[in-house]
Motif scaffolding. Structure first.
Motif, PDB file in Angstrom:
ATOM      1  N   MET A  62      37.873  78.224 -25.415  1.00 58.47           N
ATOM      2  CA  MET A  62      37.781  78.906 -24.116  1.00 58.47           C
ATOM      3  C   MET A  62      38.990  79.831 -23.944  1.00 58.47           C
ATOM      4  O   MET A  62      40.139  79.409 -24.091  1.00 58.47           O
ATOM      5  N   THR A  63      38.735  81.098 -23.649  1.00 58.39           N
ATOM      6  CA  THR A  63      39.792  82.082 -23.449  1.00 58.39           C
ATOM      7  C   THR A  63      40.223  82.101 -21.988  1.00 58.39           C
ATOM      8  O   THR A  63      39.376  82.160 -21.084  1.00 58.39           O
ATOM      9  N   ILE A  64      41.503  82.019 -21.768  1.00 53.70           N
ATOM     10  CA  ILE A  64      42.055  82.163 -20.417  1.00 53.70           C
ATOM     11  C   ILE A  64      43.063  83.300 -20.446  1.00 53.70           C
ATOM     12  O   ILE A  64      43.976  83.304 -21.276  1.00 53.70           O
ATOM     13  N   LEU A  65      42.894  84.279 -19.576  1.00 53.47           N
ATOM     14  CA  LEU A  65      43.861  85.364 -19.438  1.00 53.47           C
ATOM     15  C   LEU A  65      44.716  85.105 -18.211  1.00 53.47           C
ATOM     16  O   LEU A  65      44.217  84.601 -17.191  1.00 53.47           O
ATOM     17  N   HIS A  66      45.978  85.403 -18.317  1.00 53.22           N
ATOM     18  CA  HIS A  66      46.885  85.272 -17.175  1.00 53.22           C
ATOM     19  C   HIS A  66      47.178  86.677 -16.652  1.00 53.22           C
ATOM     20  O   HIS A  66      47.928  87.446 -17.265  1.00 53.22           O
ATOM     21  N   LEU A  67      46.533  87.003 -15.537  1.00 51.29           N
ATOM     22  CA  LEU A  67      46.559  88.363 -15.004  1.00 51.29           C
ATOM     23  C   LEU A  67      47.604  88.487 -13.902  1.00 51.29           C
ATOM     24  O   LEU A  67      47.620  87.673 -12.970  1.00 51.29           O
ATOM     25  N   PRO A  68      48.454  89.508 -13.994  1.00 57.30           N
ATOM     26  CA  PRO A  68      49.461  89.712 -12.939  1.00 57.30           C
ATOM     27  C   PRO A  68      48.808  90.185 -11.652  1.00 57.30           C
ATOM     28  O   PRO A  68      47.847  90.955 -11.669  1.00 57.30           O
ATOM     29  N   THR A  69      49.332  89.716 -10.531  1.00 57.99           N
ATOM     30  CA  THR A  69      48.825  90.105  -9.219  1.00 57.99           C
ATOM     31  C   THR A  69      49.878  90.931  -8.489  1.00 57.99           C
ATOM     32  O   THR A  69      51.037  90.991  -8.894  1.00 57.99           O
ATOM     33  N   GLU A  70      49.468  91.553  -7.392  1.00 56.39           N
ATOM     34  CA  GLU A  70      50.396  92.377  -6.611  1.00 56.39           C
ATOM     35  C   GLU A  70      51.521  91.555  -5.999  1.00 56.39           C
ATOM     36  O   GLU A  70      52.571  92.091  -5.644  1.00 56.39           O
ATOM     37  N   SER A  71      51.332  90.237  -5.899  1.00 53.42           N
ATOM     38  CA  SER A  71      52.378  89.380  -5.355  1.00 53.42           C
ATOM     39  C   SER A  71      53.451  89.038  -6.379  1.00 53.42           C
ATOM     40  O   SER A  71      54.444  88.380  -6.047  1.00 53.42           O
ATOM     41  N   GLY A  72      53.257  89.470  -7.622  1.00 50.31           N
ATOM     42  CA  GLY A  72      54.236  89.190  -8.664  1.00 50.31           C
ATOM     43  C   GLY A  72      53.967  87.916  -9.435  1.00 50.31           C
ATOM     44  O   GLY A  72      54.763  87.534 -10.301  1.00 50.31           O
ATOM     45  N   ARG A  73      52.852  87.263  -9.148  1.00 54.13           N
ATOM     46  CA  ARG A  73      52.509  86.025  -9.838  1.00 54.13           C
ATOM     47  C   ARG A  73      51.466  86.293 -10.923  1.00 54.13           C
ATOM     48  O   ARG A  73      50.845  87.364 -10.955  1.00 54.13           O
ATOM     49  N   LEU A  74      51.267  85.318 -11.787  1.00 57.36           N
ATOM     50  CA  LEU A  74      50.199  85.352 -12.776  1.00 57.36           C
ATOM     51  C   LEU A  74      49.065  84.458 -12.303  1.00 57.36           C
ATOM     52  O   LEU A  74      49.296  83.338 -11.819  1.00 57.36           O
ATOM     53  N   SER A  75      47.847  84.966 -12.437  1.00 54.48           N
ATOM     54  CA  SER A  75      46.667  84.227 -12.004  1.00 54.48           C
ATOM     55  C   SER A  75      45.769  83.980 -13.218  1.00 54.48           C
ATOM     56  O   SER A  75      45.441  84.921 -13.956  1.00 54.48           O
ATOM     57  N   ALA A  76      45.382  82.726 -13.439  1.00 54.19           N
ATOM     58  CA  ALA A  76      44.526  82.391 -14.575  1.00 54.19           C
ATOM     59  C   ALA A  76      43.109  82.895 -14.325  1.00 54.19           C
ATOM     60  O   ALA A  76      42.543  82.702 -13.240  1.00 54.19           O
TER      61      ALA A  76
ATOM     62  N   LEU B 112      50.328  97.658 -13.551  1.00 52.85           N
ATOM     63  CA  LEU B 112      49.612  96.648 -14.329  1.00 52.85           C
ATOM     64  C   LEU B 112      48.776  95.726 -13.437  1.00 52.85           C
ATOM     65  O   LEU B 112      47.623  95.425 -13.792  1.00 52.85           O
ATOM     66  N   PRO B 113      49.276  95.251 -12.289  1.00 60.17           N
ATOM     67  CA  PRO B 113      48.400  94.441 -11.425  1.00 60.17           C
ATOM     68  C   PRO B 113      47.128  95.176 -11.002  1.00 60.17           C
ATOM     69  O   PRO B 113      46.060  94.567 -10.917  1.00 60.17           O
ATOM     70  N   HIS B 114      47.240  96.473 -10.743  1.00 60.37           N
ATOM     71  CA  HIS B 114      46.046  97.250 -10.378  1.00 60.37           C
ATOM     72  C   HIS B 114      45.047  97.255 -11.541  1.00 60.37           C
ATOM     73  O   HIS B 114      43.843  97.041 -11.341  1.00 60.37           O
ATOM     74  N   LEU B 115      45.536  97.486 -12.747  1.00 61.66           N
ATOM     75  CA  LEU B 115      44.657  97.533 -13.914  1.00 61.66           C
ATOM     76  C   LEU B 115      44.052  96.160 -14.197  1.00 61.66           C
ATOM     77  O   LEU B 115      42.871  96.051 -14.560  1.00 61.66           O
ATOM     78  N   ALA B 116      44.849  95.121 -14.030  1.00 67.31           N
ATOM     79  CA  ALA B 116      44.346  93.773 -14.265  1.00 67.31           C
ATOM     80  C   ALA B 116      43.226  93.429 -13.288  1.00 67.31           C
ATOM     81  O   ALA B 116      42.214  92.810 -13.656  1.00 67.31           O
ATOM     82  N   ARG B 117      43.394  93.827 -12.046  1.00 64.78           N
ATOM     83  CA  ARG B 117      42.353  93.577 -11.045  1.00 64.78           C
ATOM     84  C   ARG B 117      41.087  94.366 -11.365  1.00 64.78           C
ATOM     85  O   ARG B 117      39.965  93.858 -11.192  1.00 64.78           O
ATOM     86  N   ALA B 118      41.246  95.591 -11.842  1.00 67.82           N
ATOM     87  CA  ALA B 118      40.082  96.391 -12.233  1.00 67.82           C
ATOM     88  C   ALA B 118      39.310  95.691 -13.348  1.00 67.82           C
ATOM     89  O   ALA B 118      38.073  95.629 -13.331  1.00 67.82           O
TER      90      ALA B 118
END
Length: 391
Positions: A1-15, A356-362
């Protein structure tokens, strides 16, 4: 199972767990022909050539990949609006590059039978070093040059909103005179282009007034003065109510092409008094899904159309979030993630215009709606991008 840790605008990483199988609409074969109930275009992006340095002010493009993407759009029955702002006109792609793009795409459209319109503007005019506006005569000549290139290539023109005209015009009469001159000499009906300042701040007060009611009246006067010369109006004000009011006042035979990347499902679906056609930047990444949705309208299935297209609005609103003019960065990101090009590089370095958070959300929003034909490839490429940023 692949899990990506995506940066958010709050400065945290979200699985985030990517989907493992493509959605049915992402891999379904393209239907033959164009939809019947609406005319719709994608304003298409260009693919930069990362291995060449631009000569002078002309952008270095990967022509094979750029034209292949247009064939992808045509294969789904989606028309191409060429050399528009999605192609970075005025933001990396100069007139010399745009003219070459128009010629090449026009030849490709003839070979494939694809629907094509091309942007004609005034962006060959150099900025005055002390900020003086160009004269109206210079602006008219610039428009004429670009209109001639489009028509000589065998295509129809979109008369793009002009920064130079916005700076030089003293009021509505200057727009009426200049557009009247251009429409009289156009060989085929054109599309008029009303791009709001959220897309380009230099276009504030277009049609001679910052009062949008007055500006609308001037636009309608331009159309009424030249019967049969205007195919339609592309309106990009991100104001659904204003668009509906405009389309109800258009003369018979003049289409309203929505350029509203926030409200397009409801505007295309329409109501008992009419509907909008489409000329949209967001249809660049959404083309297969959008084509499938519009074909449901051909059968009268408005509910099915909305069920397919409504879930895409959150992604579109994200891509076109302020500053709206940088939406192109997300569009190119999605093209790379979907496998339409081999890199995430843009003309003029605009791949760095979004965080990067914007791109990750996209990426996350696109994956959730099943936009990628190969989710594993998209996840792998997103992982590569994250690693560049140290994630």
């Amino acid at each position: 199972m692949t899990i990506l840790h995506l940066p958010t605008e709050s400065g945290r990483l979200s699985a985030y767990e990517p989907r493992t199988e493509p959605a049915a609409h992402a891999t379904a074969p393209a239907a033959a022909g164009e939809p019947r109930s609406r005319v719709f275009y994608s304003a298409a992006h260009v693919v930069a050539d990362p291995f060449r340095t631009a000569a002078g002010r002309t952008a270095a493009l990967d022509w094979d990949a750029t034209l292949a993407f247009r064939r992808h759009l045509w294969s789904h029955g989606v028309g191409v609006a060429e050399a528009m702002d999605t192609a970075q006109r005025g933001m990396g792609l100069d007139w010399a590059g745009a003219a070459e793009l128009i010629r090449r795409s026009s030849a490709e459209a003839r070979a494939t039978g694809g629907r094509l319109v091309c942007g004609a503007g005034t962006d060959q005019l150099a900025d005055d070093p002390v900020g003086r506006p160009h004269g109206l005569g210079e602006i008219r000549t610039a428009y004429e040059e670009q209109l001639a290139v489009v028509e000589d290539a065998g295509s129809r023109a979109v008369l793009m909103a002009s920064r130079a005209l916005a700076a030089a015009a003293k009021g509505p009469d200057d727009y009426l005179e200049l557009y009247g001159h251009l429409l009289r000499q156009a060989a085929q009906p054109v599309v008029l282009h009303w791009l709001g300042p959220m897309f380009d701040p230099a276009l504030e007060g277009y049609w001679g007034s910052t009062d949008l009611d007055a500006a609308t009246n001037t636009l309608l006067e331009v159309i009424a003065a030249q019967p049969g010369k205007v195919d339609g109006v592309k309106i990009s004000l991100l104001d659904a109510g204003r668009e509906v009011a405009l389309r109800r006042r258009l003369p018979d035979g003049v289409r309203c092409y929505t350029g509203d990347d926030f409200h397009y499902p409801e505007l295309i679906a329409g109501d008992d008094r009419g509907f909008s056609h489409a000329l949209l930047g967001v249809f660049d990444p959404l083309a297969p899904l959008a084509a499938r949705a519009v074909r449901l309208l051909d059968t009268g299935d408005t509910a099915g159309f909305r069920a397919l297209l409504d879930p895409t609005v959150e992604l579109s609103r994200h891509l076109f979030g302020a500053p709206t003019r940088h939406y192109k960065t997300g569009v190119v990101l999605l093209a790379w993630l979907a496998g339409h090009q081999s890199h995430f590089t843009m003309v003029g370095g605009l791949h760095s215009a979004r965080s990067l958070p914007h791109l990750a959300r996209a990426y996350e929003l696109a994956d959730r709606i099943g936009l990628f034909p190969d989710p594993a490839l998209a996840a792998s490429r997103m992982t590569q991008l994250l690693s560049v940023y140290g994630v």
